[in-house]
Design an enzyme around this catalytic site. Structure first.
Site, PDB file in Angstrom:
ATOM      1  N   ASP A  79       0.849  -1.188   0.000  1.00 45.37           N
ATOM      2  CA  ASP A  79       0.000   0.000   0.000  1.00 45.37           C
ATOM      3  C   ASP A  79       0.889   1.244   0.000  1.00 45.37           C
ATOM      4  O   ASP A  79       1.860   1.303   0.751  1.00 45.37           O
ATOM      5  CB  ASP A  79      -0.914  -0.013   1.229  1.00 45.37           C
ATOM      6  CG  ASP A  79      -2.035   0.998   1.130  1.00 45.37           C
ATOM      7  OD1 ASP A  79      -1.742   2.208   1.056  1.00 45.37           O
ATOM      8  OD2 ASP A  79      -3.202   0.580   1.139  1.00 45.37           O
ATOM      9  N   ILE A  80       0.568   2.233  -0.842  1.00 45.12           N
ATOM     10  CA  ILE A  80       1.406   3.435  -0.922  1.00 45.12           C
ATOM     11  C   ILE A  80       1.170   4.393   0.247  1.00 45.12           C
ATOM     12  O   ILE A  80       1.933   5.331   0.446  1.00 45.12           O
ATOM     13  CB  ILE A  80       1.246   4.186  -2.266  1.00 45.12           C
ATOM     14  CG1 ILE A  80      -0.179   4.688  -2.451  1.00 45.12           C
ATOM     15  CG2 ILE A  80       1.711   3.321  -3.429  1.00 45.12           C
ATOM     16  CD1 ILE A  80      -0.327   5.677  -3.593  1.00 45.12           C
ATOM     17  N   ASN A 109     -13.649  -3.245   2.463  1.00 48.36           N
ATOM     18  CA  ASN A 109     -14.722  -2.257   2.572  1.00 48.36           C
ATOM     19  C   ASN A 109     -15.603  -2.265   1.329  1.00 48.36           C
ATOM     20  O   ASN A 109     -15.098  -2.389   0.218  1.00 48.36           O
ATOM     21  CB  ASN A 109     -14.129  -0.859   2.766  1.00 48.36           C
ATOM     22  CG  ASN A 109     -13.187  -0.793   3.945  1.00 48.36           C
ATOM     23  OD1 ASN A 109     -13.424  -1.428   4.963  1.00 48.36           O
ATOM     24  ND2 ASN A 109     -12.117  -0.034   3.813  1.00 48.36           N
ATOM     25  N   GLN A 156     -14.971   2.571   1.650  1.00 50.12           N
ATOM     26  CA  GLN A 156     -14.365   2.240   0.360  1.00 50.12           C
ATOM     27  C   GLN A 156     -14.093   3.528  -0.400  1.00 50.12           C
ATOM     28  O   GLN A 156     -14.982   4.372  -0.556  1.00 50.12           O
ATOM     29  CB  GLN A 156     -15.278   1.324  -0.461  1.00 50.12           C
ATOM     30  CG  GLN A 156     -14.634   0.832  -1.746  1.00 50.12           C
ATOM     31  CD  GLN A 156     -15.518  -0.135  -2.525  1.00 50.12           C
ATOM     32  OE1 GLN A 156     -16.703  -0.298  -2.238  1.00 50.12           O
ATOM     33  NE2 GLN A 156     -14.935  -0.780  -3.522  1.00 50.12           N
ATOM     34  N   HIS A 193     -10.895  -4.989  -3.299  1.00 46.79           N
ATOM     35  CA  HIS A 193      -9.552  -5.250  -2.801  1.00 46.79           C
ATOM     36  C   HIS A 193      -9.624  -5.596  -1.324  1.00 46.79           C
ATOM     37  O   HIS A 193     -10.567  -5.235  -0.643  1.00 46.79           O
ATOM     38  CB  HIS A 193      -8.604  -4.064  -3.042  1.00 46.79           C
ATOM     39  CG  HIS A 193      -9.057  -2.764  -2.456  1.00 46.79           C
ATOM     40  ND1 HIS A 193     -10.093  -2.020  -2.985  1.00 46.79           N
ATOM     41  CD2 HIS A 193      -8.628  -2.080  -1.375  1.00 46.79           C
ATOM     42  CE1 HIS A 193     -10.261  -0.924  -2.257  1.00 46.79           C
ATOM     43  NE2 HIS A 193      -9.389  -0.941  -1.262  1.00 46.79           N
ATOM     44  N   HIS A 247      -7.360  -5.522   2.266  1.00 43.96           N
ATOM     45  CA  HIS A 247      -6.201  -4.982   2.967  1.00 43.96           C
ATOM     46  C   HIS A 247      -5.599  -6.078   3.832  1.00 43.96           C
ATOM     47  O   HIS A 247      -6.317  -6.748   4.587  1.00 43.96           O
ATOM     48  CB  HIS A 247      -6.609  -3.817   3.865  1.00 43.96           C
ATOM     49  CG  HIS A 247      -7.085  -2.624   3.123  1.00 43.96           C
ATOM     50  ND1 HIS A 247      -6.262  -1.560   2.830  1.00 43.96           N
ATOM     51  CD2 HIS A 247      -8.298  -2.325   2.607  1.00 43.96           C
ATOM     52  CE1 HIS A 247      -6.959  -0.642   2.179  1.00 43.96           C
ATOM     53  NE2 HIS A 247      -8.195  -1.090   2.018  1.00 43.96           N
TER      54      HIS A 247
END
Length: 138
Positions: A32-33, A88, A95, A101, A103
């Site tokens: 994750d960025i 989410n 979301q 996606h 996490h």
């Protein structure tokens, strides 16, 4: 199917560079960025599904199997103390990118995020609980 306007479709397809930690024909797992914890990663299907409501059951099952595999591997390699999975659906649920996606969140005893991943518990009357129960069982 891919969505040409979806950033996660582009990342999953390799069109946008990412720190990929796992890839197969169906999924790409990236760092994750904007991580919430050390090692926070995302499981991205290569096909576009906006959320859990749209993803085929088989793909959802494969995503969960991959989440289990990744959580085990990440726990060992990162020596974390616990692990959260988050997924989410809809703006009200947090979301922000409308491409399904998951996490992957390695947790550490001293990561300071315990409150961020908790929720306030409701105090419902017996009548409210019964009303909800009836809606869910009819």
């Amino acid at each position: 199917m891919k969505d040409t306007n979806c950033i996660f479709c582009k990342i999953a397809a390799g069109e946008i560079p990412s720190r990929t930690i796992y890839e197969d024909e169906q999924f790409r797992v990236i760092m994750d960025i904007s991580p919430a914890t050390k090692g926070h990663a995302l499981i991205l299907p290569k096909e576009h599904y906006a959320n859990l409501y749209e993803i085929p059951e088989e793909v959802a099952a494969d995503a969960m199997k991959l989440a289990k595999k990744m959580a085990s591997e990440m726990t060992q390699r990162l020596e974390c103390d616990g692990f959260n999975l988050a997924q989410n659906n809809g703006e009200a649920a947090g979301q922000t990118v409308f491409h399904f996606h998951m996490h992957l969140l390695p947790r550490y005893k001293e990561d300071g995020n315990q409150e961020k991943f908790a929720w306030n518990h409701l105090e419902l009357s017996e009548d409210e609980v019964e009303e909800i129960y009836q809606k869910l069982t009819k």
